[in-house]
Enzyme design. Structure first.
Site, PDB file in Angstrom:
ATOM      1  N   VAL A  49       0.853  -1.182   0.000  1.00 44.66           N
ATOM      2  CA  VAL A  49       0.000   0.000   0.000  1.00 44.66           C
ATOM      3  C   VAL A  49       0.892   1.236   0.000  1.00 44.66           C
ATOM      4  CG1 VAL A  49      -1.810   1.193   1.283  1.00 44.66           C
ATOM      5  CG2 VAL A  49      -1.665  -1.293   1.383  1.00 44.66           C
ATOM      6  N   CYS A  50       0.629   2.165  -0.890  1.00 42.41           N
ATOM      7  CA  CYS A  50       1.442   3.394  -0.951  1.00 42.41           C
ATOM      8  C   CYS A  50       1.259   4.207   0.316  1.00 42.41           C
ATOM      9  CB  CYS A  50       1.060   4.234  -2.161  1.00 42.41           C
ATOM     10  SG  CYS A  50       1.752   5.900  -2.087  1.00 42.41           S
TER      11      CYS A  50
END
Lengths: 128, 130
Positions: free
Chosen positions: B77-78
């Site tokens: 997940v960024c």
């Protein structure tokens, strides 16, 4: 190649897309950007978001040259359809190290058919 | 063949995460490798363990967690996109003085370099959701 298809401030895609481009520049890859459809508005001069209270990230486009992202293709038809000319866009330039550090425009106008061929030649395309 | 996926829409509103899930299952079933699945834009909302859908509906988040544990998938997940949207792991929650974290099992928070690396490493890089 990173393709911008949306106007800058109505959605976050342009902003978060530019973050990918800047991070991606650290990787030793051949990088270019394309601006099509409403994406051409990303490069519009004199953007001002003070009326809507969102962060004006357009200035970050000027940093692209420092990250060696110097090939920005703008689709001619998209500009024309929106009543814009290249003069309406930010004057983004870079210094060409292979040509005595001459200052050159990062923006290249390209017609729709040629851009299609350019897409064909890419290994990876990310749309924002 | 080595696949990498990018998911750009949250669960339930858009089909993108469902489609990506079914695609990932099919890829694994066919004996291919999934190098990484990267969640960006509203796609980060696929990673909150607080999601509580009605019992007669699919659980999009648990499904990803289970698939990750079965196949040792790398679900990334960024960090910047996640923080904007309130997705935090324990470290990030502590760092920002929040009273709780919500990252689902099997996901990890990292940077955009992981996305670029996935594009470079994979034979096929597919994007789900616009």
């Amino acid at each position: 190649m990173y393709v911008n298809r949306r106007a800058p401030h109505g959605t976050i895609y342009g902003h978060e897309g530019l973050e990918v481009v800047l991070v991606g520049a650290a990787f030793d890859q051949e990088v270019s950007m394309a601006f099509v459809g409403d994406g051409v508005f990303q490069l519009k001069q004199a953007q001002d978001t003070s009326g809507i209270g969102t962060k004006n990230f357009a200035g970050a486009y000027r940093a692209l040259a420092d990250y060696d992202v110097t090939r920005l293709y703008v689709e001619t038809e998209s500009l024309e359809e929106r009543g814009l000319t290249v003069g309406d866009l930010m004057p983004l330039t870079y210094e060409d190290e292979e040509d005595n550090d001459q200052e050159k425009s990062s923006i290249t106008l390209i017609d729709r058919a040629s851009l299609g061929q350019l897409f064909e030649a890419q290994d990876v395309i990310l749309n924002f | 063949m080595k696949f990498a996926l990018m998911i750009n829409q949250g669960p339930y509103t858009h089909q993108a995460s469902d489609t990506a899930y079914h695609f990932a299952c099919a890829v694994l079933k066919a004996g291919h490798e999934v190098f990484r699945i990267f969640f960006y834009h509203d796609g980060v909302n696929n990673a909150t363990r607080m999601t509580t859908p009605p019992q007669d509906d699919r659980h999009v988040i648990d499904r990803w967690s289970e698939l990750a544990s079965q196949h040792k998938l790398d679900l990334v997940v960024c960090v910047a996109a996640a923080q904007r949207r309130g997705i935090l792991d324990e470290d990030e929650a502590r760092r920002h003085g929040k009273d709780g974290d919500n990252l689902a099992p099997g996901f990890r928070i990292s940077g955009l370099g992981q996305l670029i690396e996935a594009g470079i490493e994979a034979d096929r890089f597919l994007v789900f959701g616009n």
